[in-house]
Design a protein around this motif. Structure first.
Motif, PDB file in Angstrom:
ATOM      1  N   LYS A 118      49.320  -1.226  25.414  1.00  0.00           N
ATOM      2  CA  LYS A 118      50.240  -0.181  24.561  1.00  0.00           C
ATOM      3  C   LYS A 118      51.109  -0.879  23.948  1.00  0.00           C
ATOM      4  CE  LYS A 118      49.179   4.019  27.515  1.00  0.00           C
ATOM      5  NZ  LYS A 118      49.890   5.199  27.965  1.00  0.00           N
ATOM      6  N   ILE A 119      51.904  -1.725  24.588  1.00  0.00           N
ATOM      7  CA  ILE A 119      52.900  -2.804  24.081  1.00  0.00           C
ATOM      8  C   ILE A 119      52.407  -3.574  22.888  1.00  0.00           C
ATOM      9  CG2 ILE A 119      54.269  -4.672  24.369  1.00  0.00           C
ATOM     10  CD1 ILE A 119      54.638  -3.881  27.135  1.00  0.00           C
ATOM     11  N   LEU A 120      51.323  -4.362  23.111  1.00  0.00           N
ATOM     12  CA  LEU A 120      50.675  -5.201  21.849  1.00  0.00           C
ATOM     13  C   LEU A 120      50.051  -4.205  20.707  1.00  0.00           C
ATOM     14  CD1 LEU A 120      48.937  -7.811  24.084  1.00  0.00           C
ATOM     15  CD2 LEU A 120      51.303  -7.878  23.000  1.00  0.00           C
ATOM     16  N   ASP A 121      49.408  -3.159  21.246  1.00  0.00           N
ATOM     17  CA  ASP A 121      48.932  -2.255  20.204  1.00  0.00           C
ATOM     18  C   ASP A 121      50.094  -1.827  19.292  1.00  0.00           C
ATOM     19  OD1 ASP A 121      46.275  -2.586  20.869  1.00  0.00           O
ATOM     20  OD2 ASP A 121      46.092  -0.804  22.186  1.00  0.00           O
ATOM     21  N   TYR A 122      51.162  -1.215  20.036  1.00  0.00           N
ATOM     22  CA  TYR A 122      52.162  -0.797  18.945  1.00  0.00           C
ATOM     23  C   TYR A 122      52.875  -1.656  18.224  1.00  0.00           C
ATOM     24  CZ  TYR A 122      56.765   1.795  18.118  1.00  0.00           C
ATOM     25  OH  TYR A 122      57.578   2.317  17.501  1.00  0.00           O
ATOM     26  N   VAL A 123      52.916  -3.241  18.681  1.00  0.00           N
ATOM     27  CA  VAL A 123      53.680  -3.966  17.946  1.00  0.00           C
ATOM     28  C   VAL A 123      52.686  -4.393  16.776  1.00  0.00           C
ATOM     29  CG1 VAL A 123      54.780  -6.629  17.884  1.00  0.00           C
ATOM     30  CG2 VAL A 123      55.105  -4.835  19.725  1.00  0.00           C
ATOM     31  N   ALA A 124      51.389  -4.417  16.919  1.00  0.00           N
ATOM     32  CA  ALA A 124      50.277  -4.927  15.907  1.00  0.00           C
ATOM     33  C   ALA A 124      50.492  -3.680  14.854  1.00  0.00           C
ATOM     34  CB  ALA A 124      49.014  -4.697  16.421  1.00  0.00           C
ATOM     35  N   ARG A 147      58.025  -7.319  16.362  1.00  0.00           N
ATOM     36  CA  ARG A 147      57.529  -8.820  17.083  1.00  0.00           C
ATOM     37  C   ARG A 147      58.681  -9.306  17.857  1.00  0.00           C
ATOM     38  NH1 ARG A 147      54.059 -11.243  12.239  1.00  0.00           N
ATOM     39  NH2 ARG A 147      55.894 -10.420  11.145  1.00  0.00           N
ATOM     40  N   SER A 148      59.897  -9.482  17.261  1.00  0.00           N
ATOM     41  CA  SER A 148      60.827 -10.124  18.031  1.00  0.00           C
ATOM     42  C   SER A 148      61.383  -9.592  19.134  1.00  0.00           C
ATOM     43  CB  SER A 148      62.101 -10.257  16.803  1.00  0.00           C
ATOM     44  OG  SER A 148      62.597  -9.056  16.791  1.00  0.00           O
ATOM     45  N   GLN A 149      61.072  -8.319  19.624  1.00  0.00           N
ATOM     46  CA  GLN A 149      61.566  -7.571  20.809  1.00  0.00           C
ATOM     47  C   GLN A 149      60.626  -7.865  21.804  1.00  0.00           C
ATOM     48  OE1 GLN A 149      62.510  -3.519  18.410  1.00  0.00           O
ATOM     49  NE2 GLN A 149      62.696  -3.547  20.849  1.00  0.00           N
ATOM     50  N   ILE A 150      59.271  -8.415  21.359  1.00  0.00           N
ATOM     51  CA  ILE A 150      58.538  -8.895  22.570  1.00  0.00           C
ATOM     52  C   ILE A 150      58.373 -10.234  22.839  1.00  0.00           C
ATOM     53  CG2 ILE A 150      57.279  -6.590  22.439  1.00  0.00           C
ATOM     54  CD1 ILE A 150      54.920  -8.248  21.536  1.00  0.00           C
ATOM     55  N   ARG A 151      59.101 -11.243  21.968  1.00  0.00           N
ATOM     56  CA  ARG A 151      58.796 -12.554  22.136  1.00  0.00           C
ATOM     57  C   ARG A 151      58.904 -13.119  23.454  1.00  0.00           C
ATOM     58  NH1 ARG A 151      59.015 -14.892  17.782  1.00  0.00           N
ATOM     59  NH2 ARG A 151      60.220 -13.512  16.590  1.00  0.00           N
ATOM     60  N   PHE A 187      58.563 -11.434  26.553  1.00  0.00           N
ATOM     61  CA  PHE A 187      57.581 -10.799  26.910  1.00  0.00           C
ATOM     62  C   PHE A 187      56.285 -11.594  26.859  1.00  0.00           C
ATOM     63  CE2 PHE A 187      53.649  -8.131  27.007  1.00  0.00           C
ATOM     64  CZ  PHE A 187      53.613  -7.159  28.154  1.00  0.00           C
ATOM     65  N   LEU A 188      56.059 -11.858  25.568  1.00  0.00           N
ATOM     66  CA  LEU A 188      54.908 -12.762  25.244  1.00  0.00           C
ATOM     67  C   LEU A 188      54.871 -14.169  25.825  1.00  0.00           C
ATOM     68  CD1 LEU A 188      53.643 -11.825  21.835  1.00  0.00           C
ATOM     69  CD2 LEU A 188      52.534 -11.191  23.792  1.00  0.00           C
ATOM     70  N   ASN A 189      56.161 -14.660  25.681  1.00  0.00           N
ATOM     71  CA  ASN A 189      56.123 -16.276  26.091  1.00  0.00           C
ATOM     72  C   ASN A 189      56.527 -16.457  27.457  1.00  0.00           C
ATOM     73  OD1 ASN A 189      55.747 -16.703  23.193  1.00  0.00           O
ATOM     74  ND2 ASN A 189      58.072 -16.933  23.094  1.00  0.00           N
ATOM     75  N   TYR A 190      56.942 -15.362  28.486  1.00  0.00           N
ATOM     76  CA  TYR A 190      57.186 -15.805  29.570  1.00  0.00           C
ATOM     77  C   TYR A 190      56.652 -14.634  30.582  1.00  0.00           C
ATOM     78  CZ  TYR A 190      59.949 -16.989  33.914  1.00  0.00           C
ATOM     79  OH  TYR A 190      60.095 -17.331  34.968  1.00  0.00           O
ATOM     80  N   TYR A 191      57.182 -13.340  30.463  1.00  0.00           N
ATOM     81  CA  TYR A 191      56.755 -12.120  31.204  1.00  0.00           C
ATOM     82  C   TYR A 191      55.231 -12.208  31.625  1.00  0.00           C
ATOM     83  CZ  TYR A 191      61.554 -10.955  30.856  1.00  0.00           C
ATOM     84  OH  TYR A 191      62.903 -11.074  30.907  1.00  0.00           O
ATOM     85  N   LEU A 192      54.488 -12.186  30.490  1.00  0.00           N
ATOM     86  CA  LEU A 192      53.132 -11.836  30.545  1.00  0.00           C
ATOM     87  C   LEU A 192      52.443 -13.141  31.300  1.00  0.00           C
ATOM     88  CD1 LEU A 192      50.852 -10.127  30.197  1.00  0.00           C
ATOM     89  CD2 LEU A 192      50.573 -10.803  27.709  1.00  0.00           C
ATOM     90  N   PRO A 193      52.772 -14.175  30.585  1.00  0.00           N
ATOM     91  CA  PRO A 193      51.779 -15.652  31.213  1.00  0.00           C
ATOM     92  C   PRO A 193      52.295 -15.914  32.762  1.00  0.00           C
ATOM     93  CG  PRO A 193      53.531 -16.371  29.645  1.00  0.00           C
ATOM     94  CD  PRO A 193      53.308 -14.632  29.444  1.00  0.00           C
ATOM     95  N   THR A 194      53.558 -15.723  33.069  1.00  0.00           N
ATOM     96  CA  THR A 194      54.059 -16.083  34.383  1.00  0.00           C
ATOM     97  C   THR A 194      53.228 -14.828  35.389  1.00  0.00           C
ATOM     98  OG1 THR A 194      55.974 -16.875  33.521  1.00  0.00           O
ATOM     99  CG2 THR A 194      56.088 -15.899  35.930  1.00  0.00           C
ATOM    100  N   THR A 195      53.211 -13.540  34.876  1.00  0.00           N
ATOM    101  CA  THR A 195      52.687 -12.693  35.748  1.00  0.00           C
ATOM    102  C   THR A 195      51.194 -12.948  35.915  1.00  0.00           C
ATOM    103  OG1 THR A 195      54.040 -10.806  34.909  1.00  0.00           O
ATOM    104  CG2 THR A 195      52.069 -10.227  35.965  1.00  0.00           C
ATOM    105  N   LEU A 196      50.570 -13.181  34.988  1.00  0.00           N
ATOM    106  CA  LEU A 196      49.002 -13.672  35.109  1.00  0.00           C
ATOM    107  C   LEU A 196      48.883 -14.965  35.936  1.00  0.00           C
ATOM    108  CD1 LEU A 196      47.857 -13.354  31.446  1.00  0.00           C
ATOM    109  CD2 LEU A 196      47.427 -11.810  33.464  1.00  0.00           C
TER     110      LEU A 196
END
Length: 229
Positions: A124-130, A136-140, A142-151
């Motif tokens: 939902k987050i990535l679909d909304y930003v697309a 885009r600046s609000q999830i920078r 999230f994309l660069n740290y939160y998501l890859p670190t969680t994975l």
């Protein structure tokens, strides 16, 4: 249709025959003889052209117009996709695919349910930003740290869980990840909620203005309450 006039060649042949007959029957060695033969030939040509062998008129069909080849449909050239949005969609597919793989491998029911939730929220987050590139600046982060670190943490949990042994390091690390997952889920939820901050503010402003207008017109909610008889 066009008309085309085509003169007959017979008068020309008649002129040739006139000269031939003149040379056989009449003298042709003085200038006066030549002028006489020329005059006779001219008369034969004119009479033959006007009275006997008239020009033929042909109907010629118009040449079909050559159509220019249709222009090839343009590919996403004029409407080429923003490279950052294309990269965002690619990252979405990669992240969700990795979450599904990890969810299949991890047997813990609680972690599995949390991964299900993370997959849904991430999509939902990535679909909304697309659909709203200005966000885009609000999830920078999230994309660069939160998501890859969680994975990364989930991959470590998967590897340790599949090791098939128990130990201080494995059990301790897996326990920390299990505890951290609650915080991660909450953080992902807050990230999605934050994307709707501006929209929520606009709606709240609209509600306030609408309430004020209704009150000014005597149409506030209290005016419609049923009064006792």
């Amino acid at each position: 249709m066009a008309k085309e006039r085509r003169p007959s060649v017979a008068p020309i042949y008649a002129v040739g025959v006139t000269w031939l007959i003149w040379s056989l029957v009449l003298p042709l060695y003085q200038p006066l003889h030549w002028f006489g033969a020329a005059a006779a030939s001219l008369a034969v040509y004119v009479l033959g052209r006007c009275l006997i062998w008239k020009d033929r008129v042909l109907i010629v069909p118009d040449e079909p117009e050559q159509k220019e080849p249709e222009e090839k449909a343009e590919t996403k050239e004029e409407t080429s996709e923003d490279p950052e949005i294309a990269a965002l969609k690619k990252e979405r597919e990669r992240a969700l695919s990795e979450m599904r793989r990890l969810n299949d491998n991890i047997e813990d029911a609680t972690i599995s349910a949390q991964i299900d939730h993370l997959e849904e929220v991430t999509g939902k987050i990535l679909d909304y930003v697309a659909q709203h590139p200005e966000k885009r600046s609000q999830i920078r982060k999230f994309l660069n740290y939160y998501l890859p670190t969680t994975l990364k943490l989930l991959n470590a949990y998967d590897r340790m869980g599949s090791a098939g042994v128990s130990g201080t390091n494995i059990d301790g690390t897996m326990g920390k990840i299990e505890t951290m997952m609650e915080t991660i889920v909450a953080a992902f939820d807050r990230q999605l909620d934050a994307l709707f901050g501006d929209e929520a503010l606009d709606i709240a402003s609209d509600i306030i203005v609408l309430e004020q207008m209704l009150a000014g017109e005597g149409l506030s909610g209290s005016d419609f309450e049923t009064k006792p008889e």
